[in-house]
Design a protein around this motif. Structure first.
Motif, PDB file in Angstrom:
ATOM      1  N   ASP A   1       0.695  -1.311   0.046  1.00 18.11           N
ATOM      2  CA  ASP A   1      -0.100   0.314  -0.150  1.00 18.11           C
ATOM      3  C   ASP A   1       0.858   1.510  -0.258  1.00 18.11           C
ATOM      4  O   ASP A   1       1.176   2.020   1.234  1.00 18.11           O
ATOM      5  CB  ASP A   1      -0.906   0.293   1.458  1.00 18.11           C
ATOM      6  CG  ASP A   1      -1.630   1.082   1.364  1.00 18.11           C
ATOM      7  OD1 ASP A   1      -2.091   1.675   0.003  1.00 18.11           O
ATOM      8  OD2 ASP A   1      -2.603   2.225   2.121  1.00 18.11           O
ATOM      9  N   GLN A   2       1.014   2.124  -1.392  1.00 12.21           N
ATOM     10  CA  GLN A   2       2.454   2.761  -1.072  1.00 12.21           C
ATOM     11  C   GLN A   2       1.342   4.049  -1.161  1.00 12.21           C
ATOM     12  O   GLN A   2       2.310   5.057  -0.451  1.00 12.21           O
ATOM     13  CB  GLN A   2       3.045   2.893  -2.579  1.00 12.21           C
ATOM     14  CG  GLN A   2       4.012   1.113  -2.672  1.00 12.21           C
ATOM     15  CD  GLN A   2       5.376   1.673  -1.221  1.00 12.21           C
ATOM     16  OE1 GLN A   2       5.301   3.151  -1.097  1.00 12.21           O
ATOM     17  NE2 GLN A   2       5.595   0.446  -0.526  1.00 12.21           N
ATOM     18  N   SER A   3       0.020   3.970  -1.516  1.00 12.95           N
ATOM     19  CA  SER A   3      -0.517   5.063  -1.472  1.00 12.95           C
ATOM     20  C   SER A   3      -0.492   5.475  -0.221  1.00 12.95           C
ATOM     21  O   SER A   3      -0.768   6.623   0.522  1.00 12.95           O
ATOM     22  CB  SER A   3      -1.476   5.391  -2.132  1.00 12.95           C
ATOM     23  OG  SER A   3      -2.343   4.222  -2.000  1.00 12.95           O
ATOM     24  N   GLY A   4      -1.270   5.185   0.481  1.00 11.26           N
ATOM     25  CA  GLY A   4      -1.149   4.822   2.316  1.00 11.26           C
ATOM     26  C   GLY A   4      -0.250   4.871   3.194  1.00 11.26           C
ATOM     27  O   GLY A   4      -0.190   6.246   3.717  1.00 11.26           O
ATOM     28  N   ALA A   5       1.199   4.388   2.337  1.00  8.57           N
ATOM     29  CA  ALA A   5       2.207   4.647   3.137  1.00  8.57           C
ATOM     30  C   ALA A   5       2.450   6.197   2.994  1.00  8.57           C
ATOM     31  O   ALA A   5       3.199   6.782   3.680  1.00  8.57           O
ATOM     32  CB  ALA A   5       3.045   3.905   2.988  1.00  8.57           C
ATOM     33  N   ILE A   6       2.183   7.187   1.847  1.00  7.63           N
ATOM     34  CA  ILE A   6       2.880   7.617   1.509  1.00  7.63           C
ATOM     35  C   ILE A   6       1.531   8.588   2.276  1.00  7.63           C
ATOM     36  O   ILE A   6       2.603   9.845   1.875  1.00  7.63           O
ATOM     37  CB  ILE A   6       2.655   8.413  -0.358  1.00  7.63           C
ATOM     38  CG1 ILE A   6       4.360   7.469  -0.985  1.00  7.63           C
ATOM     39  CG2 ILE A   6       2.077   9.893  -1.119  1.00  7.63           C
ATOM     40  CD1 ILE A   6       3.564   7.576  -2.461  1.00  7.63           C
TER      41      ILE A   6
END
Length: 168
Positions: free
Chosen positions: A5-10
């Motif tokens: 979940d890169q977008s969540g991490a961002i």
């Protein structure tokens, strides 16, 4: 682990930075997330912020080197890796990881990558020779040459794996 979940991490790292704009770890992890998403300009911005906030940040220089490598800015990548290396003289594993990413032959950068990729890309050269016909005497003569590591044929072509002359 934010791999799934890169977008969540961002979003989480952006929130952490809003709370504490000088949080180098949040900037560094945001940079990694952008790098994983191939948003290289944004990743570069975060890596540069990490180094501005902490000029001795080993992880910041390593991230900066990887970003420049992906962007094709090999001179800047080497500079960042060298700075990281100078900060890691006491940590041989980390120093080895950095050195493994760079191959310089005859003072010219020719490849950047993993140790396995560098070995493959720098140890030999492949040459294809087109002939009217491939005869057994020609094939036998070529195989006897010292610089030839392997010979294959395909139709009227000789495919030669040769020692890299620049490797010495």
């Amino acid at each position: 682990n934010y791999d799934n979940d890169q977008s969540g991490a961002i979003n989480l790292f952006k929130q952490a930075i809003e709370i504490d704009p000088k949080n180098t770890e949040a900037h560094r992890e945001l940079g990694w997330s952008y790098l994983n998403e191939m948003k290289l300009d944004l990743a570069l911005e975060q890596a540069e912020l990490v180094i501005k906030l902490d000029p001795k940040s080993k992880q910041g220089y390593y991230l900066l080197g990887l970003i420049h490598e992906r962007m094709g800015n090999y001179e800047q990548a080497i500079g960042a890796f060298e700075t990281n290396l100078s900060e890691n003289t006491h940590n041989l594993d980390e120093a080895g990881r950095i050195c493994d990413r760079i191959a310089i032959l005859k003072t010219k950068l020719i490849a950047v990558g993993s140790p396995e990729d560098l070995e493959r890309s720098t140890s030999s050269r492949k040459t294809v020779v087109h002939l009217a016909s491939v005869s057994d005497p020609v094939l036998a003569t070529v195989k006897k040459l010292d610089v030839i590591k392997n010979v294959r044929t395909s139709d009227n072509k000789l495919i030669l794996d040769m020692d890299n002359p620049e490797k010495d």
